[in-house]
Design an enzyme around this catalytic site. Structure first.
Site, PDB file in Angstrom:
ATOM      1  N   GLN B 258     -64.116  -8.500 -13.731  1.00 21.21           N
ATOM      2  CA  GLN B 258     -65.213  -7.586 -14.020  1.00 21.21           C
ATOM      3  C   GLN B 258     -65.297  -7.324 -15.524  1.00 21.21           C
ATOM      4  O   GLN B 258     -66.386  -7.315 -16.102  1.00 21.21           O
ATOM      5  CB  GLN B 258     -64.993  -6.268 -13.272  1.00 21.21           C
ATOM      6  CG  GLN B 258     -66.240  -5.451 -13.112  1.00 21.21           C
ATOM      7  CD  GLN B 258     -67.284  -6.194 -12.310  1.00 21.21           C
ATOM      8  OE1 GLN B 258     -66.989  -6.940 -11.395  1.00 21.21           O
ATOM      9  NE2 GLN B 258     -68.524  -6.012 -12.675  1.00 21.21           N
ATOM     10  N   HIS B 261     -67.312  -9.551 -18.156  1.00 15.95           N
ATOM     11  CA  HIS B 261     -68.781  -9.629 -18.172  1.00 15.95           C
ATOM     12  C   HIS B 261     -69.363  -9.034 -19.440  1.00 15.95           C
ATOM     13  O   HIS B 261     -70.278  -9.587 -20.048  1.00 15.95           O
ATOM     14  CB  HIS B 261     -69.373  -8.864 -16.983  1.00 15.95           C
ATOM     15  CG  HIS B 261     -69.602  -9.702 -15.777  1.00 15.95           C
ATOM     16  ND1 HIS B 261     -70.420 -10.782 -15.762  1.00 15.95           N
ATOM     17  CD2 HIS B 261     -69.098  -9.603 -14.518  1.00 15.95           C
ATOM     18  CE1 HIS B 261     -70.431 -11.325 -14.546  1.00 15.95           C
ATOM     19  NE2 HIS B 261     -69.628 -10.631 -13.776  1.00 15.95           N
ATOM     20  N   GLU B 326     -70.242  -0.485  -7.401  1.00 19.17           N
ATOM     21  CA  GLU B 326     -70.957  -1.723  -7.079  1.00 19.17           C
ATOM     22  C   GLU B 326     -70.093  -2.603  -6.162  1.00 19.17           C
ATOM     23  O   GLU B 326     -70.566  -3.108  -5.158  1.00 19.17           O
ATOM     24  CB  GLU B 326     -71.262  -2.439  -8.401  1.00 19.17           C
ATOM     25  CG  GLU B 326     -72.035  -3.726  -8.255  1.00 19.17           C
ATOM     26  CD  GLU B 326     -72.169  -4.438  -9.598  1.00 19.17           C
ATOM     27  OE1 GLU B 326     -71.440  -4.090 -10.544  1.00 19.17           O
ATOM     28  OE2 GLU B 326     -73.002  -5.368  -9.681  1.00 19.17           O
ATOM     29  N   HIS B 327     -68.827  -2.801  -6.569  1.00 19.11           N
ATOM     30  CA  HIS B 327     -67.909  -3.638  -5.788  1.00 19.11           C
ATOM     31  C   HIS B 327     -66.654  -2.849  -5.462  1.00 19.11           C
ATOM     32  O   HIS B 327     -66.132  -2.146  -6.324  1.00 19.11           O
ATOM     33  CB  HIS B 327     -67.442  -4.855  -6.603  1.00 19.11           C
ATOM     34  CG  HIS B 327     -68.511  -5.655  -7.243  1.00 19.11           C
ATOM     35  ND1 HIS B 327     -68.773  -5.613  -8.604  1.00 19.11           N
ATOM     36  CD2 HIS B 327     -69.386  -6.548  -6.727  1.00 19.11           C
ATOM     37  CE1 HIS B 327     -69.769  -6.443  -8.889  1.00 19.11           C
ATOM     38  NE2 HIS B 327     -70.166  -7.017  -7.774  1.00 19.11           N
ATOM     39  N   ASP B 360     -69.637 -13.508  -5.788  1.00 17.19           N
ATOM     40  CA  ASP B 360     -70.592 -13.755  -6.875  1.00 17.19           C
ATOM     41  C   ASP B 360     -71.306 -15.087  -6.705  1.00 17.19           C
ATOM     42  O   ASP B 360     -72.355 -15.308  -7.306  1.00 17.19           O
ATOM     43  CB  ASP B 360     -69.870 -13.771  -8.222  1.00 17.19           C
ATOM     44  CG  ASP B 360     -69.553 -12.374  -8.715  1.00 17.19           C
ATOM     45  OD1 ASP B 360     -70.210 -11.421  -8.257  1.00 17.19           O
ATOM     46  OD2 ASP B 360     -68.650 -12.242  -9.563  1.00 17.19           O
ATOM     47  N   HIS B 419    -111.039  15.695   9.273  1.00 12.93           N
ATOM     48  CA  HIS B 419    -109.992  15.054  10.083  1.00 12.93           C
ATOM     49  C   HIS B 419    -110.174  15.449  11.550  1.00 12.93           C
ATOM     50  O   HIS B 419    -110.131  14.601  12.447  1.00 12.93           O
ATOM     51  CB  HIS B 419    -108.592  15.489   9.616  1.00 12.93           C
ATOM     52  CG  HIS B 419    -108.121  14.820   8.367  1.00 12.93           C
ATOM     53  ND1 HIS B 419    -108.718  14.967   7.137  1.00 12.93           N
ATOM     54  CD2 HIS B 419    -107.067  13.990   8.145  1.00 12.93           C
ATOM     55  CE1 HIS B 419    -108.075  14.268   6.230  1.00 12.93           C
ATOM     56  NE2 HIS B 419    -107.059  13.659   6.812  1.00 12.93           N
TER      57      HIS B 419
END
Lengths: 427, 427
Positions: B258, B261, B326-327, B360, B419
């Protein structure tokens, strides 16, 4: 109101102008809203109190910040029985329809020995915005709150402005029926900020839904990402696709039911009968005279209404797609073939006995729908707007041996060696 | 990197600081992006060409605005066979996983005689943003494009900047494999504007997805509502929940996968073993020395990394929920009970042989996932992001007689007489 015919030499240009007409406010409220959001985020309840004093004309410290749930129950009990039964019928049918939307998720092991799947869970807390004043609709509270409850949301927070301190008993009754857990007397962009970031009094939520004015809509757009939101809403619209065998008075009433909402709403009739078009125009004029909401409805009809004459109703359907309306009625004996041709609409009302208004209240499907051509890509509010999906994977050594080498090759090609090593070390 | 223990007196405060830490850029690009969007909306292709000259350093009129599909096919054919097979394995598995997401819709008639249901249709056109430079990942193109194709989108448009005119053959190969219909050599906020409003050369789309820098993210936020977008994306993160029986080198590699990145990414280890935590820290240091991406990974680990010592792994799960990552990896022999406790995560990786990197690339679930605690309310990219739902209703005279009176009562209570009349006239 404009009248077009596909036989007009200028039809392509005129229809394009109808499609591109912007009915949304150009009022630039972006900066105002940013300032309000920042104030509430930084100063919390003090800012909420100040904005409410200034904009709604009452002091939360005097009249109370929230409405006790017992007051909501009392408002429900005090309803006229006819109205109470109607609200209960609506709630029951809305709940039944939305229960079918609950997603199943998945969990399976494939031929490579990889377990994969997806699991749905509700968000922890949802906030529902209910406008004050003339647009304070109990039906909208039900349409927002019931999907959240069906999703399993444990904390349902209603915010609603009470201008000059006046509380709408119908809204309280609907909050009781929908199972709201908190009802706060705040509105505007300041209420959206409180829901998104929380204050000392009001804990933040995860999703904010519900209609509002331009300030509320812009505030939701600005907090999108901090919380989930339902959608960017704009002026409402209806398209009626009708043959000449309809009662012109019924169709005129349908067109006016949209027009009475707001001067920015749009009502469009597609028909293959010029005589019927004339009869509908005359019926609209007749009904407008008697209609208590005629001031609004007439402006909307004259400014934004349209009648489009087509050779066949089949010819109308690609034109309907170009407009991607919030609501479309297909008022013919056999509506299914025309409905099958259509790609883009928020909600469809099929046959001669399905006026759009039936979907606003008791039928079951949601009346919170994409407007302003957003049905090209957006859906009505639903249960999954209050849920989220966690995908999952489980490999054993044998499965990793099958997928690992390809992962290493791709990670290295993308210049991500630690990705490659996290797999390679296990091979 | 910080180390916390739930036994620390200051744990509650320190953990809250970890949860609230903002890793997102504060760069105020709002105004820049507004100006770029306005220019492209007003001046179209001329603005696209000028921004591309200024920001990407090449002239579209010289080098070509789009990349011919034949060039994409040629790039695919020219791939190293190992890489080509890996990409094909990825595409096949991503497609198989997402095909299970295709929604069924519904169509039924209830006991009141009301036909109701929901119908799903794909959007007409989708635009996929693929970053240029170091973040030009073919895997991301597959993860965005394949769900769109599975949804049934007929026109799939790829936009990707080609800085100094340099084209990434891996991206072209992936575009071919994913079935892209158009590939345009534009990037930045200007590309998002072209997708949202269209230009003479580039027809507008309905949904825009794909990662990008702060300008691209802000541009997507600003066009949200004009088109659909996938989500507001922020820096990526991983949480690893691991007992002391893991190989420290495996877990260290996962944390670094991670961290490599971007310097804003976050890696957090929750463990119930202080000795194991020490071993992982040492392994991270050892691996960093050799890692080609160490410059980035070290900054991310030192600035944002964390190790949280817990008494039991069960104690970790509510803390994971507070971070809504996220993970999340759950690296124990029997991960299911811990996974069942967890509410909020984009994607979960279960057991000792499921490093996040496998997800991934080739496993099948989408790697476009909610970041920055958005897993509280948001889901990974999926097939329904490229579809929309039309609800529908069909009543006959008998069914309307059952639901009509309640509708009339509610419409009158809400002050919407047209209506009420649209129903009452049919009763």
């Amino acid at each position: 109101m404009i009248r077009l015919s596909t036989r007009d030499a200028s039809f392509t240009r005129d229809f394009a102008a109808l499609v591109d007409a912007r009915r949304e406010s150009d009022a630039d409220v972006t900066r105002d809203v940013s300032n309000i959001l920042r104030s509430v985020r930084e100063e919390g309840d003090a800012a909420l109190r100040a904005f409410t004093q200034k904009l709604d004309g009452h002091d939360l410290d005097d009249g109370g910040w929230s409405i006790p749930l017992a007051d909501c129950a009392a408002a429900f009990d005090a309803l006229d029985p006819v109205l109470r039964d109607a609200l209960e019928l609506a709630a029951t049918r809305i709940r039944a329809y939305h229960e079918k939307q609950r997603p199943a998720g998945s969990d399976f092991t494939d031929e490579a020995g990889v377990r994969l799947g997806a699991r749905w869970r509700p968000v922890d807390a949802a906030g529902i915005y209910v406008p004050g004043g003339r647009a304070a609709y109990p039906s909208t509270l039900l349409m927002n709150a019931i999907p959240a409850k069906v999703a399993g949301v444990e904390r349902l927070v209603v915010v609603t402005p009470t201008p000059k301190g006046a509380i709408n008993p119908l809204v309280l009754a609907a909050a009781h029926l929908a199972g709201a857990d908190e009802v706060w007397r705040i509105g505007g962009a300041q209420a959206i900020a409180a829901l998104a970031w929380g204050t000392d009094r009001i804990a933040r939520v995860d999703v904010v839904t519900g209609p509002g004015n331009a300030w509320v809509a812009e505030a939701k757009r600005q907090v999108y990402g901090v919380v989930g939101i339902d959608m960017v809403a704009g002026p409402s619209e209806i398209i009626v696709v009708a043959d000449g065998a309809n009662d012109p008075d019924w169709i005129a009433a349908d067109l006016l039911s949209q027009a009475e909402h707001d001067v920015t709403t749009q009502s469009i009739l597609f028909t293959d009968s010029a005589d019927f078009a004339d009869s509908v125009v005359a019926a609209v004029e007749r009904q407008l005279v008697e209609l208590p909401t005629r001031d609004t409805a007439r402006i909307a009809w004259e400014a934004n209404g349209a009648i489009v004459l087509v050779d066949t109703l089949e010819q109308a359907m690609p034109l309907v797609d170009a407009l991607a309306p919030e609501h479309v009625e297909i008022a013919v004996d056999d509506p299914q073939p025309l409905f099958d041709m259509m790609r883009h609409a928020g909600s469809a009302f099929l046959g001669r006995y399905t006026p759009e208004a039936i979907g606003d209240y008791v039928a079951g499907p949601n009346h919170v729908l994409p407007t302003g051509r957003r049905a090209r890509f957006a859906s009505g509010l639903g249960v999954t707007d209050f849920m989220k999906r966690t995908s999952f994977l489980q490999l054993d050594a044998a499965a990793l041996a099958k997928l690992g080498p390809a992962t290493v090759a791709l990670a290295e090609a993308e210049g991500l060696p630690a990705h490659a090593q996290s797999v390679a070390r296990r091979l």
